[in-house]
Design a protein around this motif. Structure first.
Motif, PDB file in Angstrom:
ATOM      1  N   THR A  28       0.887  -1.418   0.027  1.00 48.98           N
ATOM      2  CA  THR A  28      -0.274  -0.431   0.146  1.00 48.98           C
ATOM      3  C   THR A  28       1.497   1.849  -0.014  1.00 48.98           C
ATOM      4  OG1 THR A  28      -1.366  -1.373   1.148  1.00 48.98           O
ATOM      5  CG2 THR A  28      -2.491   0.809   0.887  1.00 48.98           C
ATOM      6  N   ASP A  29       1.672   0.789   0.825  1.00 51.68           N
ATOM      7  CA  ASP A  29       2.716   2.295   0.571  1.00 51.68           C
ATOM      8  C   ASP A  29       3.769   2.870  -0.282  1.00 51.68           C
ATOM      9  OD1 ASP A  29       2.382   2.747   2.699  1.00 51.68           O
ATOM     10  OD2 ASP A  29       4.073   2.132   4.000  1.00 51.68           O
ATOM     11  N   LEU A  30       4.006   1.540  -1.088  1.00 57.30           N
ATOM     12  CA  LEU A  30       4.049   1.760  -2.425  1.00 57.30           C
ATOM     13  C   LEU A  30       3.537   2.370  -3.031  1.00 57.30           C
ATOM     14  CD1 LEU A  30       6.788   1.271  -3.836  1.00 57.30           C
ATOM     15  CD2 LEU A  30       6.009  -0.244  -4.918  1.00 57.30           C
ATOM     16  N   THR A  31       2.232   2.319  -3.151  1.00 58.35           N
ATOM     17  CA  THR A  31       1.627   2.340  -4.417  1.00 58.35           C
ATOM     18  C   THR A  31       1.100   4.150  -3.738  1.00 58.35           C
ATOM     19  OG1 THR A  31      -0.202   1.634  -2.807  1.00 58.35           O
ATOM     20  CG2 THR A  31       0.350   0.849  -5.561  1.00 58.35           C
ATOM     21  N   PHE A  32       1.257   4.100  -2.700  1.00 61.35           N
ATOM     22  CA  PHE A  32       1.040   5.642  -2.584  1.00 61.35           C
ATOM     23  C   PHE A  32       1.958   6.585  -2.865  1.00 61.35           C
ATOM     24  CE2 PHE A  32      -1.968   5.371   0.978  1.00 61.35           C
ATOM     25  CZ  PHE A  32      -2.534   6.422   0.584  1.00 61.35           C
TER      26      PHE A  32
END
Lengths: 303, 329
Positions: free
Chosen positions: A139-143
């Protein structure tokens, strides 16, 4: 379950109906939400029947006056109630036809966003540990990968059509509901009935979907609705930059044409319908969503 | 190590890891997608095979992908972004000024809106149910959920093309060629071009701050410490200020996150107003397939988000005792 009497089924059905009513009633008591809801109903109607009731073919037919000359950049008249474009097309017909792709991308993108986010958040929050850690880092990565630039990059190589666009949008937006739903699941999992369900021998899947999921459904619905608005906004923005489906008339593409052709200096009638169409729909979703949020968030609902 | 230090170390490690993964995703997306950066150049037919090979060698594109990847990573560490294919200038020479233009537009806008909308939101939350509350919520909901280019188009139509009050395009008159910082950014001409995009940015960002502040106040309104303040005989405004102070953390955290997003610019705002910022440059570079520029721009945007995310996380762990620093994210 088979020993359940008809009575208890009836009570359960009634309580489901009560639950539904209590979750829908807010629309009638909150004026902005009611206005938003009305606009959304109108929008769905346009999406379903718009192309059918359009007086002209939005792309092929040109508007002509009685003498047979094509009306280009003509302000609203009887023949063309919203005026015409620089190419002599009927803005009203384009507006009606443009509602459908907007509705499709919005609905599919929203449901996909809410659905993926719901599953990721549920699994992440329920299992915790390394499952949670992995999913949350994802999720952090897509953020951190910026949506608009990445979408533009992908669409330079892939011929855009509405399904590809919807897919890209959902692939970047699921992170929002995922985080929120995860934290809701975390607090629900602490509750006694979830623990007792596990203790009484219910499997993980059953506990997760039957006992935990219903507690986070309202939030999932809310974020699905927001997903619809985000998808519509994202699609319109992409189309405005020239990365829309080139084969369909959408509101975003109409705005691109009026901007790129320079007609925006004079042809306000060509800008207003698609611009207000998009603005009205996205705003309505959030007005309804906000009112619903107050229903399901007891901390705000306190007063 | 104290618990907070351990938390800090973990978050920094995660941020570093994320940066590496994000950078790799950007690199391989650009390379694995069909079409080499020079396809267009070669297709134009003006170059001999020898020339094409020379250029490929110049940009290191004849080496194996993995070697290119390693070189790329090494260069990023020292902030060397290579040369633009289209302009034959160092990428940073192109992006630096654009990034500055974006920041000079959006940072003041963000600060302005954070202060004004937060105050307005607090006031609205305090007067729950008033017409001011409903009105401000409907207005800001409209402003934040409408795609920014639509607000920008409407503003341009009204204020530039019909009232003819402000220019619709660019950062200065087309004929102006200012030299030096003062001439470029402190001139009347600049201010004149600044007003519309600045206003739209302020309006666009206003919604989230207003709602956060409002919700914060509403949640605090019934709490014990306010009863004490009321009993002490503080005026309404004094009570509001104290409730506000205690609900500021989400606003601050959100501000940090937004600040990270600012490096992406408001791409569509910049496009509509012809503002020479990083977002508009990115769109141009993508359409020109100028990959070194695209790669560097996307990297800067991702890095800013990761860093500000870290700052926001650490800030809320540091200031809010109820967030356990030991627990995950």
């Amino acid at each position: 379950m088979s020993t359940e009497s008809a009575d208890s089924i009836r009570t359960r059905a009634r309580s489901t109906v009560d639950w539904l009513v209590s979750h829908v009633q807010f629309v009638t008591t909150d004026t902005p939400a009611l206005a938003g809801f009305t606009i959304l109903v109108g929008f769905v109607f346009l999406g379903l029947f718009g192309p059918v009731i359009a007086p002209y073919d939005p792309i092929r037919a040109s508007v002509q006056n009685a003498q047979g000359t094509i009306l280009r950049l003509h302000p609203p008249t009887l023949r063309a109630p919203f005026g015409t474009t620089a190419y002599g097309k009927d803005v009203f017909s384009q507006f009606l036809a443009g509602a459908r792709p907007t509705l499709i991308v919005g609905l599919v993108g929203g449901v996909a966003t809410g659905g993926i986010g719901f599953l990721v958040g549920l699994v992440s929050g329920y299992f915790g540990g390394w499952v949670d850690e992995t999913l949350m880092r994802l999720t952090d990565l897509t953020f951190s990968l910026p949506f608009m630039p990445m979408a533009l990059l992908l669409l330079t190589f892939i011929q855009p059509n509405i399904w590809i666009i919807t897919l890209i949008i959902a692939a970047f937006l699921w992170k929002m509901p995922a985080r929120v739903i995860r934290s809701e699941v975390l607090s629900a999992s602490e509750r006694t009935f979830v623990k007792s369900a596990r203790a009484s021998g219910a499997g993980h899947l059953r506990t997760m979907f039957v006992h935990v999921a219903p507690n986070v459904l309202p939030i999932a619905f809310l974020y699905t609705a927001y997903g619809v608005a985000w998808s519509i906004a994202a699609q319109a923005s992409l189309a405005f930059l020239g990365f829309g489906d080139p084969t369909t008339t959408s509101w975003g593409r109409m705005l691109r044409q009026v901007f790129a052709s320079g007609s925006i200096r004079v042809a306000w009638w060509w800008v207003i319908p698609p611009a207000l169409g998009i603005a009205a729909v996205t705003t309505s979703v959030f007005l309804v969503g906000r009112a619903y949020e107050e229903v399901i968030n007891p901390e705000i609902d306190d007063q | 190590m104290s618990q907070f230090q351990r938390f800090l170390a973990k978050r920094i490690a995660i941020a570093a890891g994320l940066t590496l993964v994000a950078v790799s995703v950007i690199f391989f997306t650009l390379r694995l997608l069909p079409g080499s950066p020079f396809t267009q150049l070669v297709a134009s037919g003006n170059l001999s095979e020898q020339q094409v090979n020379d250029i490929m060698a110049l940009y290191g594109l004849n080496q194996p992908l993995l070697d290119q990847y390693v070189i790329y990573l090494k260069n990023l560490v020292t902030f060397q972004f290579g040369y633009s294919i289209r302009q034959s200038r160092p990428v940073w020479e192109i992006l630096g000024p654009k990034l500055f233009n974006t920041l000079i537009l959006l940072v003041p806008a963000l600060v302005t809106t954070a202060v004004l909308s937060t105050l307005l939101g607090m006031y609205a939350g305090w007067n729950r149910g008033s017409w001011l509350e409903t009105g401000s919520i409907v207005t800001t909901t409209f402003l934040r959920s409408t795609p920014v280019f639509i607000t920008a188009l409407l503003v341009i139509i009204v204020f530039s093309y019909n009232l003819e009050l402000f220019p619709a395009f660019g950062m200065r008159e087309i004929t102006a060629s200012p030299s030096g910082f003062t001439d470029t950014y402190l001139s009347l001409d600049f201010a004149y071009h600044y007003i519309l995009p600045f206003t739209v940015a302020v309006l666009y960002y206003s919604g989230d701050f207003l709602l956060l502040a409002r919700n914060g106040i509403i949640e605090k309104k019934g709490s014990e410490f306010l009863k004490l303040h009321r009993a002490k005989g503080l005026t309404e405004t004094e009570q509001l200020m104290r409730a506000g102070r205690n609900s500021l953390l989400p606003v601050l955290t959100y501000f940090a996150l937004r600040l990270g997003m600012i490096f992406q610019g408001l791409i569509l705002l910049e496009v509509v107003f012809g503002w020479p910022g990083i977002g508009r440059q990115l769109v141009t570079s993508i359409s020109q397939q100028d990959f070194p520029v695209v790669q560097a721009a996307v990297f800067l945007m991702a890095l800013a988000v990761i860093v500000m995310n870290l700052v926001a996380d650490v800030m809320s762990a540091y200031f809010d005792p109820s967030v356990s620093a030991g627990g995950g994210s």
